[in-house]
Write a protein that holds these residues in place. Structure first.
Motif, mmCIF file in Angstrom:
data_model
loop_
_atom_site.group_PDB
_atom_site.id
_atom_site.type_symbol
_atom_site.label_atom_id
_atom_site.label_comp_id
_atom_site.label_asym_id
_atom_site.label_seq_id
_atom_site.Cartn_x
_atom_site.Cartn_y
_atom_site.Cartn_z
ATOM 1 N N PHE A 29 -5.856 12.017 44.905
ATOM 2 C CA PHE A 29 -6.732 13.011 45.496
ATOM 3 C C PHE A 29 -8.148 12.473 45.630
ATOM 4 C CE2 PHE A 29 -6.243 13.791 40.963
ATOM 5 C CZ PHE A 29 -7.547 13.856 40.491
ATOM 6 N N VAL A 30 -8.899 13.125 46.515
ATOM 7 C CA VAL A 30 -10.284 12.748 46.789
ATOM 8 C C VAL A 30 -11.200 13.825 46.229
ATOM 9 C CG1 VAL A 30 -11.980 12.189 48.568
ATOM 10 C CG2 VAL A 30 -9.586 11.506 48.872
ATOM 11 N N LEU A 31 -12.145 13.404 45.397
ATOM 12 C CA LEU A 31 -13.124 14.325 44.818
ATOM 13 C C LEU A 31 -14.230 14.641 45.820
ATOM 14 C CD1 LEU A 31 -13.408 12.804 41.236
ATOM 15 C CD2 LEU A 31 -12.230 14.915 41.896
ATOM 16 N N PRO A 32 -15.041 15.659 45.585
ATOM 17 C CA PRO A 32 -16.070 16.065 46.552
ATOM 18 C C PRO A 32 -17.136 15.011 46.847
ATOM 19 C CG PRO A 32 -15.627 17.860 45.044
ATOM 20 C CD PRO A 32 -14.896 16.677 44.507
ATOM 21 N N ASP A 33 -17.233 13.950 46.036
ATOM 22 C CA ASP A 33 -18.186 12.880 46.344
ATOM 23 C C ASP A 33 -17.527 11.704 47.048
ATOM 24 O OD1 ASP A 33 -16.685 11.751 44.335
ATOM 25 O OD2 ASP A 33 -18.381 11.251 43.023
ATOM 26 N N GLY A 34 -16.224 11.827 47.360
ATOM 27 C CA GLY A 34 -15.511 10.763 48.059
ATOM 28 C C GLY A 34 -14.748 9.823 47.149
ATOM 29 N N THR A 35 -14.821 10.010 45.838
ATOM 30 C CA THR A 35 -14.085 9.171 44.900
ATOM 31 C C THR A 35 -12.591 9.468 44.996
ATOM 32 O OG1 THR A 35 -15.953 9.165 43.366
ATOM 33 C CG2 THR A 35 -13.816 8.531 42.470
ATOM 34 N N VAL A 36 -11.765 8.394 45.016
ATOM 35 C CA VAL A 36 -10.315 8.538 45.072
ATOM 36 C C VAL A 36 -9.749 8.362 43.661
ATOM 37 C CG1 VAL A 36 -8.156 7.663 46.048
ATOM 38 C CG2 VAL A 36 -10.245 7.684 47.438
ATOM 39 N N VAL A 37 -8.943 9.320 43.214
ATOM 40 C CA VAL A 37 -8.409 9.346 41.855
ATOM 41 C C VAL A 37 -6.898 9.519 41.919
ATOM 42 C CG1 VAL A 37 -8.461 10.550 39.624
ATOM 43 C CG2 VAL A 37 -10.551 10.371 40.994
ATOM 44 N N THR A 38 -6.174 8.898 40.972
ATOM 45 C CA THR A 38 -4.741 9.134 40.835
ATOM 46 C C THR A 38 -4.455 9.663 39.437
ATOM 47 O OG1 THR A 38 -4.332 6.856 40.112
ATOM 48 C CG2 THR A 38 -4.127 7.319 42.464
ATOM 49 N N THR A 39 -3.456 10.520 39.339
ATOM 50 C CA THR A 39 -3.051 11.064 38.048
ATOM 51 C C THR A 39 -1.548 11.237 38.041
ATOM 52 O OG1 THR A 39 -3.344 12.901 36.493
ATOM 53 C CG2 THR A 39 -3.420 13.441 38.821
ATOM 54 N N GLY A 40 -0.926 11.059 36.870
ATOM 55 C CA GLY A 40 0.520 11.152 36.779
ATOM 56 C C GLY A 40 1.187 9.989 37.477
ATOM 57 N N GLY A 41 2.453 10.135 37.826
ATOM 58 C CA GLY A 41 3.202 9.070 38.485
ATOM 59 C C GLY A 41 4.688 9.303 38.381
ATOM 60 N N LYS A 42 5.464 8.275 38.651
ATOM 61 C CA LYS A 42 6.920 8.404 38.661
ATOM 62 C C LYS A 42 7.490 8.740 37.288
ATOM 63 C CE LYS A 42 7.839 5.266 42.527
ATOM 64 N NZ LYS A 42 8.575 4.049 42.938
ATOM 65 N N ALA A 43 6.790 8.342 36.245
ATOM 66 C CA ALA A 43 7.306 8.542 34.893
ATOM 67 C C ALA A 43 7.220 9.990 34.437
ATOM 68 C CB ALA A 43 6.556 7.649 33.908
ATOM 69 N N GLY A 44 6.529 10.817 35.181
ATOM 70 C CA GLY A 44 6.424 12.221 34.820
ATOM 71 C C GLY A 44 5.264 12.472 33.888
ATOM 72 N N ASP A 45 5.524 12.899 32.673
ATOM 73 C CA ASP A 45 4.461 13.241 31.736
ATOM 74 C C ASP A 45 3.629 12.016 31.395
ATOM 75 O OD1 ASP A 45 5.307 15.851 31.649
ATOM 76 O OD2 ASP A 45 6.637 15.537 29.948
ATOM 77 N N ALA A 46 2.360 12.066 31.775
ATOM 78 C CA ALA A 46 1.443 10.970 31.504
ATOM 79 C C ALA A 46 0.505 11.363 30.369
ATOM 80 C CB ALA A 46 0.630 10.637 32.759
ATOM 81 N N PRO A 47 -0.029 10.384 29.619
ATOM 82 C CA PRO A 47 -0.960 10.730 28.539
ATOM 83 C C PRO A 47 -2.280 11.271 29.095
ATOM 84 C CG PRO A 47 -0.868 8.355 28.858
ATOM 85 C CD PRO A 47 0.201 8.938 29.722
ATOM 86 N N GLY A 48 -3.024 11.935 28.245
ATOM 87 C CA GLY A 48 -4.316 12.474 28.655
ATOM 88 C C GLY A 48 -4.207 13.893 29.164
ATOM 89 N N TYR A 49 -5.302 14.388 29.714
ATOM 90 C CA TYR A 49 -5.323 15.752 30.247
ATOM 91 C C TYR A 49 -4.406 15.860 31.462
ATOM 92 C CZ TYR A 49 -9.456 16.183 27.277
ATOM 93 O OH TYR A 49 -10.307 16.186 26.217
#
Length: 474
Positions: A168-188
């Motif tokens: 996803f793209v944040l309101p300042d244009g930064t591109v971020v990824t979270t999660g993935g194929k493995a499903g439950d990822a560590p962190g928030y």
């Protein structure tokens, strides 16, 4: 207001065929499936994540509001640009990027149509579970934004249960990824936080979705009733017998007659209501549950219980259910769809309240809903050409939602809050809870540029909302 300098930068980024700005074109993007409207100043069509980030950075430089849009099939005004600005349409980001059957997932862009995922993996014995009624048109990006459900999510869960990761793209244009194929990822759990956030925190550009294996057996049951209240009692009876169908849908007499006239699906025209029940699983289990479902329906005074004998008969019944909203359009020039939720034990009383509200306002209200999880969809028929009719429809919808809250339910189950119900949020949540929601919005989008005027109550007129765009959510 979209400054000329910002517009020129957007045109340079997108090219001459990457945007719309003529009044006659913009008019097509001022509405969705709700009764709300709002005109954009420009519609941008990015082709990839880099272009989405570029749009976001340019609009951030000039303080211009932006609203993400999929197919525009939403029913709460979520994709409507309430304060003008730029609509980011994801129609060109419509590729299935990867199908990974070994890990039972797929990677898709937000503009991919929901049903196309199932069609792509069906030959391999897989499917994508969330199936909104608009699944032939709605897109995965919009489904993620609204946390869409559908008839078959009683057992499988809604969109958030089938999203493993996001880009996803944040309101300042930064591109971020979270999660993935493995499903439950560590962190928030940012994937869970953004699924259902209605485009108010980020613009999603890539989704990792979960795929499921097709069941060994499917059985579809049509139970026919002479009293709508008996349908609600049947749902509670099925639950008491610890049976979890994949779908339990109800159509009342007004709705099933409209559907039958349009689709000839086999619904009885003289019934007060029907339940459409579907079971899936191992052959022995399904056959045993069919017998139990028949007993439960008959115990609640079903006059007839039919079991679809062929796949074609099953498909026809579901065609009637999925095409219901279109069938309403043949009868009424305008209709208003609501989306309240009540505990299953409150379905029968709620139907009586809905009927009373219809009589109070002199409006016909038909019912079609996900009875298995108490997600009510009263459809209020009105004629916007008659002075005061739209206002009556809105008031009727609000009374129904207030009743849903009063019996322990919710103002939305799958359509989202959007701009339709945001001023009712303070009737369901405490000020402290709403403040917590605002803190998340401000954390992601401190300038309040992403889909402003949605989800959270404003308590303000549109002019005052516009003045607060650069100062955060008030």
């Amino acid at each position: 207001m979209l400054p000329a300098a910002a517009k020129q930068k957007l045109i340079a980024l997108l090219g001459p065929r990457g945007y719309l700005d003529r009044p006659e074109d913009l008019a097509l993007y001022e509405y969705d499936g709700s009764v709300e409207k709002g005109l954009p100043e420009m519609v941008a069509f990015p082709r990839n994540t880099d272009e989405v980030a570029g749009i976001v950075r340019i609009t951030a430089e000039y303080g211009v509001p932006i609203v993400g849009r999929g197919a525009g099939t939403g029913l709460s005004g979520g994709a409507i640009p309430r304060l003008g600005g730029v609509v980011v349409g994801f129609a060109r980001m419509n590729r299935i990027l990867e199908i990974d059957l070994e890990n039972e997932c797929a990677v898709v862009e937000p503009g991919v149509v929901n049903l196309d995922i199932t069609l792509a993996v069906q030959p391999h014995g897989y499917f994508y579970a969330p199936d909104p009624s608009s699944q032939r048109a709605c897109t995965i990006g919009g489904n993620v934004a609204e946390n869409a459900g559908g008839p078959h999510t009683l057992a499988y869960g809604v969109t958030t249960n089938h999203v493993r990761g996001l880009e996803f793209v944040l309101p300042d244009g930064t591109v971020v990824t979270t999660g993935g194929k493995a499903g439950d990822a560590p962190g928030y759990d940012l994937t869970g936080l953004l699924t259902g956030s209605e485009g108010t925190m980020a613009l999603v550009t890539r989704i990792v979705v979960r795929l499921m294996r097709k069941p060994e057996m499917v059985k579809t049951i049509l139970a026919i009733y002479d009293a709508a209240e008996d349908c609600g009692a049947t749902v509670a009876e099925i639950t008491a017998r610890t049976i979890v169908p994949v779908a339990v849908e109800m159509l009342d007499g007004v709705m099933l007659r409209m559907v039958e006239e349009a689709t000839h699906a086999g619904f009885p025209m003289d019934a007060a209501a029907v339940l459409l029940i579907e079971l899936e699983g191992l052959r022995e289990t399904v056959e045993e549950q069919v017998a139990q479902i028949r007993d439960a329906c008959q115990a609640c005074h079903a006059r007839e219980v039919r079991i679809a004998k062929t796949a074609e008969e099953r498909d026809l019944l579901w065609k009637g259910r999925k095409n219901a909203f279109g069938a309403v359009g043949r009868v009424s020039p305008f209709y208003y769809v609501q989306d309240g939720v009540v505990p299953r034990t409150q379905i029968a009383p709620t139907l009586l309240v809905i009927a009373a509200v219809g009589r109070k306002y002199g409006l016909t209200i038909s019912n079609i809903f996900h009875a298995g999880d108490g997600n009510m969809h009263p459809i209020i028929l009105f004629d916007a050409r008659k002075p005061g009719d739209l206002d009556k429809a809105r008031s009727a919808g609000e009374e129904i939602l207030e009743y849903c809250i009063s019996v322990g339910g919710s103002i939305t189950g799958e359509h989202g809050v959007g701009m339709e119900k945001n001023e009712m949020m303070d009737r369901q949540f405490t000020p402290q809870t709403l403040d917590m929601m605002r803190s998340f919005k401000n954390l992601f989008d401190p300038a309040n540029r992403l889909n402003p005027g949605k989800v959270l109550p404003t308590g303000k007129g549109c002019l005052e909302i516009r003045q607060s765009v650069l100062g955060g959510v008030m």
